[in-house]
Design a protein around this motif. Structure first.
Motif, PDB file in Angstrom:
ATOM      1  N   THR A 150       0.831  -1.196   0.000  1.00 37.34           N
ATOM      2  CA  THR A 150       0.000   0.000   0.000  1.00 37.34           C
ATOM      3  C   THR A 150       0.868   1.250   0.000  1.00 37.34           C
ATOM      4  OG1 THR A 150      -1.778  -1.149   1.139  1.00 37.34           O
ATOM      5  CG2 THR A 150      -1.820   1.253   1.236  1.00 37.34           C
ATOM      6  N   HIS A 151       1.906   1.254   0.797  1.00 34.49           N
ATOM      7  CA  HIS A 151       2.812   2.404   0.836  1.00 34.49           C
ATOM      8  C   HIS A 151       3.450   2.622  -0.533  1.00 34.49           C
ATOM      9  CE1 HIS A 151       5.622   5.324   2.471  1.00 34.49           C
ATOM     10  NE2 HIS A 151       6.556   4.720   1.765  1.00 34.49           N
ATOM     11  N   THR A 152       3.883   1.560  -1.172  1.00 35.16           N
ATOM     12  CA  THR A 152       4.521   1.672  -2.484  1.00 35.16           C
ATOM     13  C   THR A 152       3.555   2.173  -3.543  1.00 35.16           C
ATOM     14  OG1 THR A 152       6.081  -0.091  -1.980  1.00 35.16           O
ATOM     15  CG2 THR A 152       5.702   0.366  -4.313  1.00 35.16           C
ATOM     16  N   MET A 153       2.345   1.658  -3.556  1.00 30.05           N
ATOM     17  CA  MET A 153       1.385   2.016  -4.596  1.00 30.05           C
ATOM     18  C   MET A 153       0.702   3.355  -4.323  1.00 30.05           C
ATOM     19  SD  MET A 153       1.816  -0.363  -6.722  1.00 30.05           S
ATOM     20  CE  MET A 153       0.482  -0.334  -7.888  1.00 30.05           C
ATOM     21  N   GLU A 154       0.364   3.642  -3.075  1.00 33.13           N
ATOM     22  CA  GLU A 154      -0.369   4.864  -2.753  1.00 33.13           C
ATOM     23  C   GLU A 154       0.520   5.929  -2.131  1.00 33.13           C
ATOM     24  OE1 GLU A 154      -3.828   3.938  -0.447  1.00 33.13           O
ATOM     25  OE2 GLU A 154      -4.424   2.330  -1.788  1.00 33.13           O
ATOM     26  N   GLY A 155       1.307   5.545  -1.163  1.00 31.54           N
ATOM     27  CA  GLY A 155       2.190   6.483  -0.484  1.00 31.54           C
ATOM     28  C   GLY A 155       1.437   7.552   0.277  1.00 31.54           C
ATOM     29  N   PRO A 156       2.126   8.250   1.179  1.00 28.13           N
ATOM     30  CA  PRO A 156       1.492   9.362   1.891  1.00 28.13           C
ATOM     31  C   PRO A 156       1.434  10.603   1.000  1.00 28.13           C
ATOM     32  CG  PRO A 156       3.751   9.093   2.613  1.00 28.13           C
ATOM     33  CD  PRO A 156       3.472   7.968   1.660  1.00 28.13           C
ATOM     34  N   GLU A 157       0.666  11.592   1.399  1.00 32.94           N
ATOM     35  CA  GLU A 157       0.492  12.799   0.591  1.00 32.94           C
ATOM     36  C   GLU A 157       1.833  13.497   0.311  1.00 32.94           C
ATOM     37  OE1 GLU A 157      -1.999  16.991   0.758  1.00 32.94           O
ATOM     38  OE2 GLU A 157      -2.746  15.248   1.849  1.00 32.94           O
ATOM     39  N   ALA A 158       2.729  13.486   1.296  1.00 37.22           N
ATOM     40  CA  ALA A 158       4.018  14.159   1.135  1.00 37.22           C
ATOM     41  C   ALA A 158       4.988  13.395   0.235  1.00 37.22           C
ATOM     42  CB  ALA A 158       4.657  14.371   2.503  1.00 37.22           C
ATOM     43  N   ASP A 159       4.738  12.109   0.037  1.00 38.66           N
ATOM     44  CA  ASP A 159       5.625  11.256  -0.767  1.00 38.66           C
ATOM     45  C   ASP A 159       4.770  10.278  -1.568  1.00 38.66           C
ATOM     46  OD1 ASP A 159       7.867   9.983  -1.798  1.00 38.66           O
ATOM     47  OD2 ASP A 159       8.151   8.724  -0.027  1.00 38.66           O
ATOM     48  N   PRO A 160       4.125  10.753  -2.654  1.00 38.64           N
ATOM     49  CA  PRO A 160       3.168   9.918  -3.391  1.00 38.64           C
ATOM     50  C   PRO A 160       3.779   8.615  -3.897  1.00 38.64           C
ATOM     51  CG  PRO A 160       3.167  12.175  -4.211  1.00 38.64           C
ATOM     52  CD  PRO A 160       4.307  12.051  -3.256  1.00 38.64           C
ATOM     53  N   GLY A 161       2.937   7.600  -3.965  1.00 39.68           N
ATOM     54  CA  GLY A 161       3.371   6.298  -4.453  1.00 39.68           C
ATOM     55  C   GLY A 161       3.317   6.196  -5.967  1.00 39.68           C
ATOM     56  N   VAL A 162       3.462   4.986  -6.443  1.00 43.41           N
ATOM     57  CA  VAL A 162       3.532   4.713  -7.878  1.00 43.41           C
ATOM     58  C   VAL A 162       2.279   5.195  -8.615  1.00 43.41           C
ATOM     59  CG1 VAL A 162       3.662   2.854  -9.588  1.00 43.41           C
ATOM     60  CG2 VAL A 162       5.092   2.767  -7.546  1.00 43.41           C
ATOM     61  N   ASN A 163       1.106   4.942  -8.052  1.00 40.83           N
ATOM     62  CA  ASN A 163      -0.142   5.332  -8.735  1.00 40.83           C
ATOM     63  C   ASN A 163      -0.190   6.826  -9.030  1.00 40.83           C
ATOM     64  OD1 ASN A 163      -1.072   2.699  -8.585  1.00 40.83           O
ATOM     65  ND2 ASN A 163      -2.234   3.053  -6.720  1.00 40.83           N
ATOM     66  N   ALA A 164       0.006   7.650  -8.021  1.00 43.19           N
ATOM     67  CA  ALA A 164      -0.084   9.105  -8.193  1.00 43.19           C
ATOM     68  C   ALA A 164       1.017   9.623  -9.108  1.00 43.19           C
ATOM     69  CB  ALA A 164      -0.017   9.803  -6.838  1.00 43.19           C
TER      70      ALA A 164
END
Length: 71
Positions: A19-33
């Motif tokens: 989840t972290h890799t695909m979505e990530g937090p707002e300050a460090d977006p993941g792969v999807n964003a």
């Protein structure tokens, strides 16, 4: 952008960071964003020469029996 279909998938053990890799937090977006941001950036750069239509489908499979509420 150049006529290819794309799929992104994350697979792995519970707690491994999918989840972290695909979505990530707002300050460090993941792969999807980041991928979508790049897609729209390229479309804007090519706007003078091309018209694009985007179609997005999302399918969440949760085989572990956990909740996928809110997705």
């Amino acid at each position: 952008m150049d006529g290819f279909n794309v799929s992104m998938m994350a697979y792995g053990q519970t707690g491994s960071g999918k989840t972290h890799t695909m979505e990530g937090p707002e300050a460090d977006p993941g792969v999807n964003a980041r991928a979508l941001g790049e897609l729209f950036k390229i479309a804007e750069e090519r706007a003078a020469d091309w018209d694009y239509t985007f179609q997005v489908q999302c399918c969440l499979l949760n085989e572990g029996g956990g909740s996928s509420a809110g997705v």
